[in-house]
Design a protein around this motif. Structure first.
Motif, short mmCIF file in Angstrom:
data_model
loop_
_atom_site.label_atom_id
_atom_site.label_comp_id
_atom_site.label_asym_id
_atom_site.label_seq_id
_atom_site.Cartn_x
_atom_site.Cartn_y
_atom_site.Cartn_z
N TRP A 1 24.74 -4.17 5.76
CA TRP A 1 25.14 -5.02 4.64
C TRP A 1 26.40 -5.68 5.01
O TRP A 1 26.51 -6.91 4.52
CB TRP A 1 25.45 -4.04 3.51
CG TRP A 1 24.26 -3.57 2.84
CD1 TRP A 1 23.38 -2.18 3.20
CD2 TRP A 1 23.18 -4.09 2.15
NE1 TRP A 1 22.39 -2.04 2.70
CE2 TRP A 1 22.16 -3.12 1.82
CE3 TRP A 1 23.03 -5.38 1.63
CZ2 TRP A 1 20.96 -3.41 1.07
CZ3 TRP A 1 21.84 -5.63 0.70
CH2 TRP A 1 20.82 -4.66 0.66
N CYS B 1 31.97 -6.02 -2.90
CA CYS B 1 31.40 -5.58 -1.56
C CYS B 1 31.62 -4.16 -1.11
O CYS B 1 30.62 -3.52 -0.84
CB CYS B 1 32.15 -6.31 -0.50
SG CYS B 1 31.79 -8.20 -0.67
N ASN C 1 32.22 -1.32 -3.58
CA ASN C 1 31.61 -0.45 -4.25
C ASN C 1 29.89 -0.60 -4.57
O ASN C 1 29.56 0.48 -4.66
CB ASN C 1 32.28 -0.50 -5.81
CG ASN C 1 33.53 -0.16 -5.83
OD1 ASN C 1 33.89 0.78 -4.81
ND2 ASN C 1 34.46 -0.59 -6.58
N VAL C 2 29.59 -1.85 -4.34
CA VAL C 2 27.77 -2.22 -4.59
C VAL C 2 27.39 -2.12 -3.20
O VAL C 2 26.38 -1.25 -3.26
CB VAL C 2 27.94 -3.32 -5.24
CG1 VAL C 2 26.32 -3.70 -5.41
CG2 VAL C 2 28.45 -3.30 -6.53
N LEU C 3 27.90 -2.66 -2.20
CA LEU C 3 27.12 -2.94 -0.94
C LEU C 3 27.33 -1.76 0.30
O LEU C 3 26.63 -1.66 1.18
CB LEU C 3 27.35 -4.36 -0.41
CG LEU C 3 26.70 -5.45 -1.46
CD1 LEU C 3 27.15 -7.01 -0.90
CD2 LEU C 3 25.38 -5.33 -1.64
N HIS D 1 28.44 3.42 -0.32
CA HIS D 1 27.87 4.59 -0.65
C HIS D 1 26.70 5.21 0.41
O HIS D 1 25.77 6.03 0.24
CB HIS D 1 26.98 4.35 -2.10
CG HIS D 1 27.71 3.97 -3.13
ND1 HIS D 1 28.47 5.19 -3.68
CD2 HIS D 1 28.27 2.98 -3.84
CE1 HIS D 1 29.11 4.40 -4.74
NE2 HIS D 1 28.80 3.47 -4.56
N GLN E 1 21.53 1.76 -3.70
CA GLN E 1 21.25 2.75 -2.65
C GLN E 1 20.17 3.61 -2.71
O GLN E 1 19.30 3.69 -1.82
CB GLN E 1 22.54 3.41 -2.39
CG GLN E 1 22.19 4.47 -1.15
CD GLN E 1 23.17 5.78 -1.25
OE1 GLN E 1 23.62 6.40 -2.06
NE2 GLN E 1 23.31 6.16 -0.04
N SER F 1 25.34 0.84 6.47
CA SER F 1 26.58 0.01 5.79
C SER F 1 26.69 -1.12 6.92
O SER F 1 27.11 -2.26 6.39
CB SER F 1 28.00 1.00 6.43
OG SER F 1 27.91 2.06 5.52
N TYR G 1 26.59 0.99 -10.13
CA TYR G 1 25.53 0.15 -9.46
C TYR G 1 25.36 0.17 -8.22
O TYR G 1 24.35 0.31 -7.78
CB TYR G 1 26.34 -1.49 -9.81
CG TYR G 1 25.24 -2.41 -9.63
CD1 TYR G 1 23.81 -2.29 -9.74
CD2 TYR G 1 25.73 -3.64 -9.46
CE1 TYR G 1 22.94 -3.41 -9.80
CE2 TYR G 1 24.66 -4.71 -9.36
CZ TYR G 1 23.35 -4.37 -9.34
OH TYR G 1 22.44 -5.51 -9.12
N GLY G 2 26.30 0.39 -7.46
CA GLY G 2 26.24 0.84 -5.89
C GLY G 2 25.30 1.95 -5.69
O GLY G 2 24.49 2.02 -4.76
#
Length: 402
Positions: free
Chosen positions: A236, A219, A221-223, A226, A169, A233, A164-165
């Motif tokens: 976010w 937080c 893995n998704v935000l 990546h 992205q 980074s 999902y991350g």
């Protein structure tokens, strides 16, 4: 890398960038394939819709995303295909727990698939307002439970949130900050993230371990994990931390980046250089508040060593050294008397000498890395000290001779 430190990660653009030909009624048209004109389908107009969708099955996800840019009508037919049972089954891979392949090749394969899927959705929804894009994407992705905040029963062994991350992205790459604000707000409303964070930061540590783990995984893995550029980074992370007081921000940082093993609940002490790096990335307000707290509580020697490592990080990362000097100047104003200020400045000078000697002694004792990291750190520290004192001299001379 930029020569100046980015101290404001939440700057709102003066101009809102709009897609001039977006239509909010776009989806009301796309869901009814019979109402679409076929004049822009080219040679595909001679084919029944079922044959067109069969052809899509033989194309890679990247090729389908390229095809979606041919025309608005083709893009609408591809969106219709995504919404079908066969299209959804083919595109929304759910093999998030298959770790049998050697070298975890399965991991990179499914992550790359969701990167391509993010590009496909980015192109298919190009004409939509941000809010409508997010609603449609959520409608499609909500069919996969492992892509949800609480959707997987074994989150530590699941690749759902990393996928999902990766998808997010790719989808938001190149979007301006105003649109990214909307994305974050949408995710918060969707997951009730703010309420969940409030629960863990306001309760006793460890009293909601499962929720702490879910927040950490979402937080990270998704935000956060990546992004290629640190500024992304930082954007976010700033969104996550900004609503909370400093004490809660510290707790939240520990939850997101601290240890997860039940056998190691107390983390090892960070190197002071890492602390300095985190403070710089946290922005001016957090950095000053943290340093001012040490000054008020009589911890001037600790504060002086921190100044040294702030200068070292500025030197290594090519940030402007005058930022570190101005931050020290601002902290000096926190001290109540000239004597306290003078003692602090003397501590800073002593700290530069002490840290230099510590690094030199470590090298002379034979404690060397294979890549001579100790020599490199000493090299950067000497240059950091020279540049730091140069900026102090400039500041002093400019004050005396404006």
């Amino acid at each position: 890398m930029a020569s100046r430190i980015n101290t404001s990660f939440t700057l709102i653009p003066n101009q809102k960038y709009r897609r001039s030909n977006r239509r909010s009624s776009y989806f009301s048209n796309t869901l009814d394939s019979d109402s679409q004109p076929l004049s822009t389908l080219g040679n595909f107009k001679a084919l029944p819709l079922e044959i067109f969708q069969i052809i899509l099955r033989y194309l890679s996800v990247k090729d389908v995303s390229m095809l979606s840019m041919v025309s608005k009508t083709v893009s609408q037919h591809i969106i219709n295909y995504i919404s079908t049972a066969s299209g959804s089954k083919r595109l929304l891979l759910q093999d998030f727990h298959n770790l049998e392949l050697p070298g975890r090749k399965q991991d990179s394969a499914i992550l790359e698939h969701y990167r391509s899927l993010g590009l496909l959705f980015k192109r298919c929804t190009l004409l939509l307002p941000t809010k409508e894009r997010l609603k449609y994407i959520h409608k499609i992705l909500s069919e996969v439970s492992c892509l949800k905040f609480n959707g997987c029963a074994a989150p530590m062994q699941c690749l759902g949130l990393p996928c999902y991350g990766m998808f997010l992205q790719t989808l938001t790459a190149g979007w301006d900050e105003l649109e990214c604000h909307r994305v974050y707000n949408f995710l918060c409303e969707l997951t009730n993230l703010s309420r969940k964070i409030q629960t863990v930061v306001c309760s006793k540590p460890g009293s909601a371990r499962k929720l702490e783990l879910r927040i950490r995984l979402f937080c990270r893995n998704v935000l956060l994990d990546h992004w290629t550029h640190r500024s992304d980074s930082a954007f976010w992370l700033t969104r996550i931390l900004k609503p909370w007081p400093m004490v809660n921000q510290a707790r939240l940082l520990y939850i997101i980046f601290g240890p997860t093993s039940s056998q190691d609940v107390v983390p090892r002490e960070w190197l002071l250089e890492n602390n300095a790096h985190l403070l710089i990335l946290s922005g001016n307000n957090i950095c000053f508040t943290f340093m001012a707290s040490k000054a008020v509580n009589g911890r001037a020697i600790e504060l002086a060593r921190l100044i040294v490592f702030l200068a070292l990080v500025c030197e290594k990362e090519l940030y402007c050294m005058d930022w570190a000097v101005k931050m020290m100047q601002k902290v000096c104003k926190v001290f109540n008397t000239p004597v306290e200020r003078n003692n602090f400045l003397q501590s800073v000078a002593n700290a530069f000498a002490c840290v230099t000697m510590e690094m030199l002694q470590s090298i002379m004792s034979g404690d060397r890395d294979e890549d001579d990291r100790g020599f490199l750190n000493l090299f950067h520290l000497v240059h950091a000290q020279a540049n730091f004192h140069k900026e102090v001299l400039y500041l002093t001379m400019n004050t005396l001779f404006p």
